[in-house]
Write a protein that holds these residues in place. Structure first.
Motif, PDB file in Angstrom:
ATOM      1  N   MET A   1     -12.038   7.475  -4.326  1.00 52.69           N
ATOM      2  CA  MET A   1     -10.679   7.824  -4.713  1.00 52.69           C
ATOM      3  C   MET A   1      -9.791   6.583  -4.704  1.00 52.69           C
ATOM      4  N   LEU A   2      -9.952   5.756  -3.667  1.00 48.49           N
ATOM      5  CA  LEU A   2      -9.138   4.544  -3.554  1.00 48.49           C
ATOM      6  C   LEU A   2      -9.474   3.564  -4.661  1.00 48.49           C
TER       7      LEU A   2
ATOM      8  N   THR B   1     -10.877   3.878  -7.513  1.00 50.25           N
ATOM      9  CA  THR B   1     -10.655   4.206  -8.918  1.00 50.25           C
ATOM     10  C   THR B   1      -9.161   4.174  -9.222  1.00 50.25           C
ATOM     11  N   LYS B   2      -8.364   3.892  -8.196  1.00 52.15           N
ATOM     12  CA  LYS B   2      -6.947   3.626  -8.443  1.00 52.15           C
ATOM     13  C   LYS B   2      -6.790   2.112  -8.554  1.00 52.15           C
ATOM     14  N   LYS B   3      -5.538   1.698  -8.797  1.00 55.37           N
ATOM     15  CA  LYS B   3      -5.380   0.267  -9.056  1.00 55.37           C
ATOM     16  C   LYS B   3      -5.380  -0.542  -7.748  1.00 55.37           C
ATOM     17  N   VAL B   4      -6.518  -0.546  -7.095  1.00 54.64           N
ATOM     18  CA  VAL B   4      -6.672  -1.217  -5.811  1.00 54.64           C
ATOM     19  C   VAL B   4      -7.974  -2.008  -5.848  1.00 54.64           C
TER      20      VAL B   4
END
Lengths: 239, 309
Positions: free
Chosen positions: A86-87, A89-92
């Motif tokens: 989840m983390l 696949t975000k902009k991280v």
């Protein structure tokens, strides 16, 4: 850097929202407090000196267990529950997650150490405390914590099981805490020097003596950095 | 957002999970991703989200390779397992998701409010995620996927484990979102694809085996249609030969259903055949008791395409 801070903040909030956090904090303060003040033989009253040497010696060991207990879940739980996906696949970036967790650990440790300032205050009322030595003592503890935190986060990145992560962190800690020193006393030459260099005690005691040498600072920071780099590598690899 | 997938390959050890898949998705399309378990759906989706790196091939968004630019803030993703921080309150979690996706701080409260409204989380917004039922967690998962207003939404089995009412609600929600966004959704529930998707992509053993609309797929697999009729009047033999003489009918088969005799007509005449059957009955003075056109089900198409051997 903003992302690192977001990750760290969520981690600290999550940590302090669980009961286990307070149990751990009480254990940390309880053990350090007991050995510093109440143990009898060897405690502050026994030594009859207004310094925190006893505290700094014992805190090294309580942190040795406290920090892996804080870091063990950080990446292991994230991987076990799948929230790492989840983390990421975000902009991280992966490194932002790893550094965020490290920062969170340091904030939690700093909070715990902040509470021990009461000892400092108490001792300063008992006699003439050496403020310089106390400050360098705390710097030493923070540097030591950074190294332990790096190792702990690395351990948490290679297992999905928190307990395993804890044990791995402790084992690596023992390597630097005992094994390097013991082997160094037998070895000679380059190997001996190298092992002596790896011994965490030596660097820690240098700082406790009141000498904050860049070489010792570098030692602790590179241990931390190594841990984080390896953690980043393992998170990437085990996706 | 337009998505181009080119020759994706991804192996886990010896096993090729994705084996040279290529397809394109146009802006605003809702595409259903179908396939048996282990076909490579999830792996393909994870590659599109950027979470996994393909061994070969590439993903392009609006013509730009995902290697060259980071598109993650334009993508919303709901993983199959819907992993959430169970210790966080719903609102805090949505805020976190928005921050991590670069939503400006000033817009976050409004976005969170919108998500709570759109995803129907009003009554549950102050609970921690761990206290929510599976259906509500799924809504939180969907909310975190769309809070940053992504152009592409990737949903991995969004309705798995939900009860029938929740499934209907979530589907409606997806269709609503799909009006303005490109959506890729995987499932193995076939009616779901028919209900929500413009197009179907079927993959099997890491390879693409079909890429078309539900209607086309059915027609393609069908070729022939079936018509079940039940007639009263004349003998069984008379009925059979009369039906057989209709030009568009290719085969007549007798079936007994519930103790009554029916005929299954294989034909390719569409509605003409039905009209001719009716005319025949009028001519002969027979009574037409039943006439049911049978559509081949999507299940059959799916099975035909993905059966072993």
């Amino acid at each position: 850097m903003k992302k690192v801070w977001i990750i760290a903040r969520r981690e600290v909030e999550s940590y302090f929202s669980s009961l286990a956090a307070y149990v751990l904090l009480v254990l940390f303060l309880g053990f350090t407090g007991f050995f510093t003040w109440l143990r009898g033989n060897g405690d502050i009253f026994f030594r009859k000196q207004a310094d925190l040497e006893v505290f700094f010696a014992i805190a090294m060991w309580t942190l040795f267990f406290f920090i892996p207990a804080v870091t063990m879940r950080m990446l292991a739980e994230e991987r076990r529950s799948g929230t790492i996906e989840m983390l990421l696949t975000k902009k991280v970036q992966t490194w932002q997650v790893v550094v965020g967790k490290f920062l969170a650990t340091m904030l939690i440790v700093a909070a715990a150490l902040l509470l021990t300032l009461i000892y400092y205050y108490s001792v300063s009322r008992l006699g003439n405390i050496d403020h310089g030595a106390t400050i360098s003592g705390y710097i030493g503890l923070l540097l030591l914590s950074a190294a332990y935190a790096g190792i702990g986060i690395f351990a948490s990145s290679i297992s999905k099981n928190q307990i395993v992560a804890f044990l791995i962190a402790i084992s690596i800690g023992i390597l630097f805490q005992f094994i390097a020193g013991i082997l160094a006393s037998d070895a000679t030459g380059v190997v001996g020097d190298l092992l002596a260099y790896l011994d965490i005690n030596r660097h820690y005691q240098n700082i406790q003596r009141g000498v904050v040498d860049t070489r010792d600072v570098l030692y602790f920071l590179s241990l931390a950095a190594m841990g984080l780099l390896w953690a980043d590598y393992f998170i990437e690899r085990k996706k | 957002m337009q998505v181009q997938i080119r020759n994706l390959v991804k192996s886990y050890g010896e096993q090729r999970a994705v084996d040279g898949i290529s397809f394109e998705i146009r802006r605003g399309e809702i595409v259903g991703f179908l396939g048996p378990n282990g076909a490579g759906k999830t792996t393909t989706m994870k590659i599109i989200t950027g979470y996994l790196k393909p061994d070969a091939g590439e993903v392009r968004f609006d013509g730009v390779s995902s290697m060259e630019r980071d598109f993650r803030h334009k993508i919303g993703y709901l993983p199959e397992t819907n992993p959430l921080y169970t210790d966080m309150p719903v609102i805090d979690y949505l805020k976190l998701s928005a921050r991590l996706q670069d939503v400006p701080e000033s817009e976050i409260p409004a976005r969170v409010r919108k998500m709570i409204e759109v995803c129907g989380l009003g009554d549950e917004k102050h609970k921690t995620i761990g206290e929510l039922s599976k259906g509500y967690r799924q809504r939180v998962g969907l909310a975190q996927a769309i809070i940053h207003d992504p152009e592409l939404l990737i949903l991995d089995e969004p309705t798995s484990g939900l009860d029938p009412n929740q499934i209907v609600e979530i589907r409606q929600l997806i269709r609503e979102i799909g009006k303005t966004k490109t959506v890729i959704l995987s499932t193995h529930i076939l009616p779901e694809v028919e209900a929500t998707c413009d197009r179907i992509i079927i993959i099997h053993r890491g390879k693409l085996v079909a890429d078309s609309t539900a209607g086309d797929l059915r027609r393609q697999a069908e070729g022939k249609s079936l018509l079940t009729v039940r007639i009263e009047g004349g003998t069984s033999e008379e009925q059979r030969s009369a039906l057989g003489r209709i030009s568009s009918v290719q085969g007549v088969e007798s079936v007994m259903e519930g103790g009554v005799q029916k005929w299954k007509l294989e034909h390719e005449g569409g509605d003409d055949t039905a009209a001719e059957v009716f005319d025949l009955c009028v001519q002969r003075g027979w009574k037409l008791l039943e006439m049911v056109p049978q559509q081949q089900k999507l299940e059959d198409v799916f099975r035909a395409l993905t059966m072993e051997n």
